[in-house]
Motif scaffolding. Structure first.
Motif, mmCIF file in Angstrom:
data_model
loop_
_atom_site.group_PDB
_atom_site.id
_atom_site.type_symbol
_atom_site.label_atom_id
_atom_site.label_comp_id
_atom_site.label_asym_id
_atom_site.label_seq_id
_atom_site.Cartn_x
_atom_site.Cartn_y
_atom_site.Cartn_z
ATOM 1 N N ASP A 334 -34.337 15.126 8.133
ATOM 2 C CA ASP A 334 -34.977 14.213 9.107
ATOM 3 C C ASP A 334 -34.534 12.644 8.296
ATOM 4 O O ASP A 334 -35.420 11.969 8.073
ATOM 5 N N ILE A 335 -33.222 12.431 8.018
ATOM 6 C CA ILE A 335 -32.910 11.308 7.627
ATOM 7 C C ILE A 335 -32.999 9.958 8.567
ATOM 8 O O ILE A 335 -33.320 8.989 8.128
ATOM 9 N N LEU A 336 -32.773 10.395 9.800
ATOM 10 C CA LEU A 336 -32.608 9.268 10.949
ATOM 11 C C LEU A 336 -33.869 9.737 11.752
ATOM 12 O O LEU A 336 -33.777 10.580 12.265
ATOM 13 N N PRO A 337 -34.590 8.571 11.997
ATOM 14 C CA PRO A 337 -35.665 8.923 12.852
ATOM 15 C C PRO A 337 -35.448 9.225 14.444
ATOM 16 O O PRO A 337 -36.209 9.630 15.052
ATOM 17 N N ARG A 338 -34.340 8.612 14.953
ATOM 18 C CA ARG A 338 -34.401 8.578 16.229
ATOM 19 C C ARG A 338 -33.225 9.713 16.852
ATOM 20 O O ARG A 338 -33.113 9.650 18.189
ATOM 21 N N THR A 339 -32.517 10.284 15.882
ATOM 22 C CA THR A 339 -31.564 11.179 16.385
ATOM 23 C C THR A 339 -32.519 12.537 16.727
ATOM 24 O O THR A 339 -33.617 12.753 16.263
ATOM 25 N N HIS A 340 -31.804 13.634 17.394
ATOM 26 C CA HIS A 340 -32.506 14.599 17.812
ATOM 27 C C HIS A 340 -32.673 15.749 16.497
ATOM 28 O O HIS A 340 -33.518 16.524 16.496
ATOM 29 N N LEU A 358 -28.880 16.727 21.419
ATOM 30 C CA LEU A 358 -29.002 17.792 22.636
ATOM 31 C C LEU A 358 -28.863 16.985 23.993
ATOM 32 O O LEU A 358 -29.431 15.757 24.136
ATOM 33 N N GLY A 359 -27.998 17.679 24.908
ATOM 34 C CA GLY A 359 -27.965 17.182 26.246
ATOM 35 C C GLY A 359 -28.044 18.194 27.347
ATOM 36 O O GLY A 359 -28.104 19.284 27.178
ATOM 37 N N ALA A 360 -27.912 17.695 28.484
ATOM 38 C CA ALA A 360 -27.945 18.602 29.768
ATOM 39 C C ALA A 360 -26.729 19.579 29.637
ATOM 40 O O ALA A 360 -25.613 19.042 29.170
ATOM 41 N N MET A 361 -26.711 20.662 30.657
ATOM 42 C CA MET A 361 -25.595 21.532 30.481
ATOM 43 C C MET A 361 -24.398 20.787 31.182
ATOM 44 O O MET A 361 -23.331 21.210 30.934
ATOM 45 N N ASN A 362 -24.436 20.013 32.109
ATOM 46 C CA ASN A 362 -23.432 19.363 32.909
ATOM 47 C C ASN A 362 -22.783 18.248 31.980
ATOM 48 O O ASN A 362 -21.836 17.347 32.310
ATOM 49 N N GLU A 363 -23.301 18.061 30.753
ATOM 50 C CA GLU A 363 -22.645 17.112 29.528
ATOM 51 C C GLU A 363 -21.677 17.861 28.891
ATOM 52 O O GLU A 363 -21.173 17.364 27.884
ATOM 53 N N HIS A 364 -21.377 19.195 29.142
ATOM 54 C CA HIS A 364 -20.298 19.852 28.320
ATOM 55 C C HIS A 364 -19.054 19.273 28.500
ATOM 56 O O HIS A 364 -18.756 18.438 29.204
ATOM 57 N N SER A 551 -36.805 17.671 19.223
ATOM 58 C CA SER A 551 -37.366 16.448 18.974
ATOM 59 C C SER A 551 -38.138 15.598 20.236
ATOM 60 O O SER A 551 -37.820 15.862 21.379
ATOM 61 N N ILE A 552 -39.194 14.688 19.835
ATOM 62 C CA ILE A 552 -39.801 14.134 21.109
ATOM 63 C C ILE A 552 -38.680 13.374 21.758
ATOM 64 O O ILE A 552 -38.972 12.801 22.867
ATOM 65 N N TYR A 553 -37.542 12.707 21.167
ATOM 66 C CA TYR A 553 -36.609 11.962 21.624
ATOM 67 C C TYR A 553 -35.382 12.873 22.596
ATOM 68 O O TYR A 553 -34.618 12.306 23.102
ATOM 69 N N ALA A 554 -35.626 14.304 22.564
ATOM 70 C CA ALA A 554 -34.740 15.060 23.052
ATOM 71 C C ALA A 554 -35.228 15.504 24.430
ATOM 72 O O ALA A 554 -36.448 15.508 24.678
ATOM 73 N N PRO A 555 -34.444 15.645 25.589
ATOM 74 C CA PRO A 555 -34.674 16.075 26.506
ATOM 75 C C PRO A 555 -35.560 17.399 26.602
ATOM 76 O O PRO A 555 -34.779 18.323 25.828
ATOM 77 N N LYS A 556 -36.490 17.697 27.319
ATOM 78 C CA LYS A 556 -37.404 18.889 27.421
ATOM 79 C C LYS A 556 -36.723 19.301 28.628
ATOM 80 O O LYS A 556 -35.917 19.009 29.272
ATOM 81 N N ILE A 557 -37.226 20.914 28.726
ATOM 82 C CA ILE A 557 -36.302 21.668 29.729
ATOM 83 C C ILE A 557 -37.228 22.488 30.477
ATOM 84 O O ILE A 557 -38.268 22.909 29.885
ATOM 85 N N GLU A 558 -37.160 22.823 31.721
ATOM 86 C CA GLU A 558 -37.896 24.027 32.503
ATOM 87 C C GLU A 558 -36.803 24.375 33.136
ATOM 88 O O GLU A 558 -35.903 23.779 33.688
ATOM 89 N N VAL A 608 -32.046 24.217 36.076
ATOM 90 C CA VAL A 608 -32.507 23.866 34.721
ATOM 91 C C VAL A 608 -32.534 22.116 35.062
ATOM 92 O O VAL A 608 -31.962 21.350 35.268
ATOM 93 N N ILE A 609 -33.701 21.891 34.565
ATOM 94 C CA ILE A 609 -34.468 20.436 34.694
ATOM 95 C C ILE A 609 -34.605 20.025 33.082
ATOM 96 O O ILE A 609 -35.122 20.337 32.364
ATOM 97 N N TYR A 610 -33.963 18.610 32.972
ATOM 98 C CA TYR A 610 -34.352 17.937 31.626
ATOM 99 C C TYR A 610 -34.642 16.585 31.655
ATOM 100 O O TYR A 610 -34.487 15.746 32.675
ATOM 101 N N HIS A 611 -35.765 16.277 30.988
ATOM 102 C CA HIS A 611 -36.133 14.887 30.855
ATOM 103 C C HIS A 611 -37.149 14.905 29.752
ATOM 104 O O HIS A 611 -37.807 16.156 28.953
ATOM 105 N N THR A 612 -37.277 13.776 28.852
ATOM 106 C CA THR A 612 -38.419 13.676 27.692
ATOM 107 C C THR A 612 -39.881 13.688 28.335
ATOM 108 O O THR A 612 -40.474 14.030 27.210
ATOM 109 N N ASP A 613 -39.861 13.222 29.579
ATOM 110 C CA ASP A 613 -41.430 13.468 29.856
ATOM 111 C C ASP A 613 -41.844 14.857 30.790
ATOM 112 O O ASP A 613 -41.004 14.985 31.720
#
Length: 719
Positions: A334-340, A358-364, A551-558, A608-613
């Motif tokens: 946890d050296i960097l606060p905003r990275t995942h 971490l990113g969406a699957m279409n970011e491969h 992380s709270i800054y990483a995209p959440k998934i359903e 697969v749905i991604y968003h931080t909210d």
């Protein structure tokens, strides 16, 4: 005169052609292994260079026509080498380089053109075989032959040169190269196999390498040219004696300084003082430039001799450690606060900062190469800035070394990365080397693993890596744990082992001598395992297991599944429907907005749905589910009247799903006007009657109304 040699290797045709193609060079062969075809050419410069190194260049040129493919991108022609081509070139370079005399100074280029690719017959191994043979039949002073094979393991059975299908099922992919006498290069990825399995695979591979070397020897004996004589750089005996007298004692003293930075400074000072002294001493000599070059070479030779003497004869390492002792270890998270995810791993002066994104699957990553895979969802990138070794230098695109180290780290961690079904993210790890004094690639693996766990990636087990070294004088040898830069530079082997507590995940070996035997390999693997477990203890003290949440800054998934036939309905004409969903759910004006929800629709019906909210994810999921939701016949639904006609009304069950309630189905009694029962906007209960032959949904309010009891019916009749 053209010569063709036909043989069989592991049940597949192996054909060598010489004398028909590419004739204006020192040596060339066309290799056919199954349907894989490689043209290997060796060329030597006519004059020796003045620099103090052997100028060898090895290229592996992928041609897209070899797999019937047109290159991607705008230009539509082969450009800079792909990552795979760079790694293949390194794979060939590493076993052939030790087979040249270190005093040879003529430039040598080995070119491998990949003309046809059969995925079941490795083009890389065919190119290594061709490179060795092209050098072997040429007049270039090459002390081969060498050859290589791939070893896999399916259902606990070792297989040499497995097919593409067998490799998919294999828990081991080992590339091993060597001469008929010993192994000289190893590259492996494996799913936590034991040291015994790895050693058995290495020795099995060497058995087949011997057979390939025998084929090469037969061809070289028949058509090989006489080798040119290497002009050795002779050093004046008197000058050497003088330099040794001046520099040996201060060099020995400098080498034994325990502090790494101070040691490097003192060694550099000894070299500088020696060169300055002899520059002044021979200042009037007309050959002063050659004399100073010789002085520099002698003082470097002294440094190497002193290091090797201390280790082999006195069992003393330059920094005072025991032969199997690791330098000080430190793991931070946890050296960097905003990275995942982030972590720093330090071993002595070697330090790696790793981050996970971490990113969406279409970011491969899209792969434009000759391999079977066309995308990659896990990536590890390694950066080695010059300041990490206290130097100034060029900043730009990654070089071969950075690509190679990144690939090794990626291979090690890939073995514990969860499947796409378990964790539907694209994962990128980046290692920034902040300090380097021996095996930054293994520090990368440790830091990368820590960053994955802090990011909440559910890896199967923590992975650690360690670099082993070897110092030998031909009779005696010493294996070193956790080699530092000086031991690596002056030593004979760099043997890197990464794995979990259970087994090995990656292996890489390079040597400067002609080869090593089974006894040394066995000892090195055992010593590496002991060190790996020590490092894992330190890492697990920092973080014992992957975090349960990202992380709270990483995209959440359903993730959920829909009928694959309904995908077209979700996308809509020209993407109209899915675009509307994204804009409405995210409350943005463009799908490219950084706050827009990401939706991946797979061919098998997986969504697969991604968003931080999480609220936006839930809203998006509901909108998609409403579109694909199917009406169940005879089921009662709550609906809303959205249109009123003389013949009935249209009722919306959910957005995108409407059905007709005919006037005859509005009530149990006769209805004269639709508006006598319902009006626009009314919420009513209806029963689904099914679809007509034109695909229209029919609903009934009458059928949904509660049944009248016999008592109530008699009461009405009596009135």
């Amino acid at each position: 005169m053209a010569k063709i040699y036909e043989g069989d290797f592991l049940g597949r045709k192996l054909i060598v052609e010489n004398g028909d193609y590419a004739l204006q060079n020192n040596g060339s062969v066309l290799i056919r292994y199954g349907d894989t075809v490689i043209l290997s050419v060796a060329v030597m410069g006519k004059n020796a260079i003045t620099q103090d190194f052997f100028p060898l260049t090895v290229l592996y040129q992928e041609k897209f026509y070899s797999i019937g493919k047109i290159p991607g991108g705008f230009i539509k022609r082969e450009g800079r080498p792909s990552e795979n081509a760079t790694l293949a070139a390194r794979l060939i370079d590493r076993p052939i380089r030790p087979m040249f005399d270190e005093n040879f100074r003529n430039e040598v280029q080995v070119i491998n053109m990949v003309l046809s690719v059969d995925q079941d017959n490795s083009p890389e191994m065919a190119a290594l075989f061709g490179s060795s043979l092209a050098l072997g039949i040429s007049d270039i002073p090459f002390d081969g032959p060498v050859a290589g094979v791939v070893v896999g393991r399916v259902n606990k059975k070792l297989i040499v040169n497995p097919t593409a299908k067998e490799l998919e099922e294999s828990d081991l992919q080992l590339t091993v190269a060597g001469t008929k006498d010993a192994i000289c290069m190893v590259e492996a990825g494996s799913k936590e196999v034991s040291e015994k399995v790895m050693l058995d695979a290495l020795m099995l591979g060497h058995d087949y390498i011997k057979k390939l070397c025998k084929i090469e020897e037969k061809i070289i004996k028949e058509i090989g040219k006489e080798k040119v004589k290497v002009e050795l750089a002779n050093i004046d005996e008197k000058l050497e004696k003088e330099v040794r007298k001046y520099a040996e004692k201060p060099m020995l003293k400098a080498i034994q300084i325990k502090d790494g930075l101070k040691k490097e400074t003192e060694i550099s000072q000894v070299k500088e003082d020696t060169i300055n002294y002899f520059t002044e001493l021979y200042n009037d000599d007309e050959n002063i430039e050659e004399i100073i070059k010789s002085v520099e070479k002698i003082v470097n030779l002294i440094e190497g001799e002193q290091v090797r003497h201390l280790i082999i004869d006195k069992k003393i390492r330059p920094d005072g450690r025991k032969m199997d002792e690791i330098r000080n270890l430190k793991a931070e998270i946890d050296i960097l606060p905003r990275t995942h995810g982030s972590a720093v791993f330090t071993r002595g002066q070697t330090q790696a900062l790793a981050t996970t994104t971490l990113g969406a699957m279409n970011e491969h990553q899209i792969l434009d190469g000759l391999g079977i895979e066309d995308t990659k969802r896990f990536m590890l990138h390694y950066n080695f800035p010059p300041f990490s070794v206290g130097e100034v230098g060029r900043y730009g695109a990654p070089g071969r070394r950075e690509i190679g180290h990144g690939a090794l780290g990626e291979r090690a961690l890939l073995q514990v990365i969860p499947s796409e079904e378990e964790f539907p993210y694209t994962i990128r790890v980046v290692s920034e080397i902040l300090g380097s004094n021996g095996s930054s690639s293994q520090a990368t693996i440790c830091a990368g693993c820590l960053s994955l766990m802090t990011a909440g990636v559910p890896i199967k087990a923590p992975v650690a890596g360690i670099a082993m070294g070897l110092i030998t004088n031909g009779k005696k040898y010493t294996i070193l744990t956790d080699i530092q830069g000086l031991e690596d530079h002056m030593g004979d082997m760099d043997f890197k082992v990464a794995g979990t507590r259970k087994g090995i995940c990656a292996l890489q070996m390079d040597i400067k001598i002609k080869g090593i035997n089974e006894k040394i390999l066995k000892e090195a693997l055992a010593q590496a395992k002991k060190a790996r477990l020590q490092i894992l203890d330190v890492m697990e003290n920092a973080i014992s297991e992957p975090r349960k949440e990202v992380s709270i800054y990483a995209p959440k998934i359903e993730t959920f599944n829909i009928n694959p036939d309904k995908i077209k309905d979700v996308i809509g004409r020209g993407g109209e429907t899915i675009t509307k969903i994204i804009l409405e759910a995210s409350n943005v004006d463009s799908v490219n907005d950084k706050n827009a929800v990401k939706v991946d629709l797979e061919d098998d019906g997986r969504v697969v749905i991604y968003h931080t909210d999480k609220e936006i994810i839930e809203k998006t999921a509901k909108m998609i589910k409403d579109i694909v939701r199917e009406v169940e016949v005879n089921k009662i639904y709550n609906g809303k009247v959205v249109k009123v006609e003389e013949f009935g009304c249209f009722v919306e069950l959910w957005p995108g799903c409407e059905g007709l309630v005919h006037i005859s189905q509005l009530d149990k009694k006769r209805v004269e006007k639709t508006t006598d029962v319902v009006n626009l906007g009314d919420e009513i209960i209806v029963k689904a009657l099914g679809y007509d032959n034109r695909g229209r949904l029919n609903l009934s309010r009458k059928e949904a109304l509660p049944k009248t009891s016999s008592k109530e019916k008699n009461k009405k009749d009596s009135k």
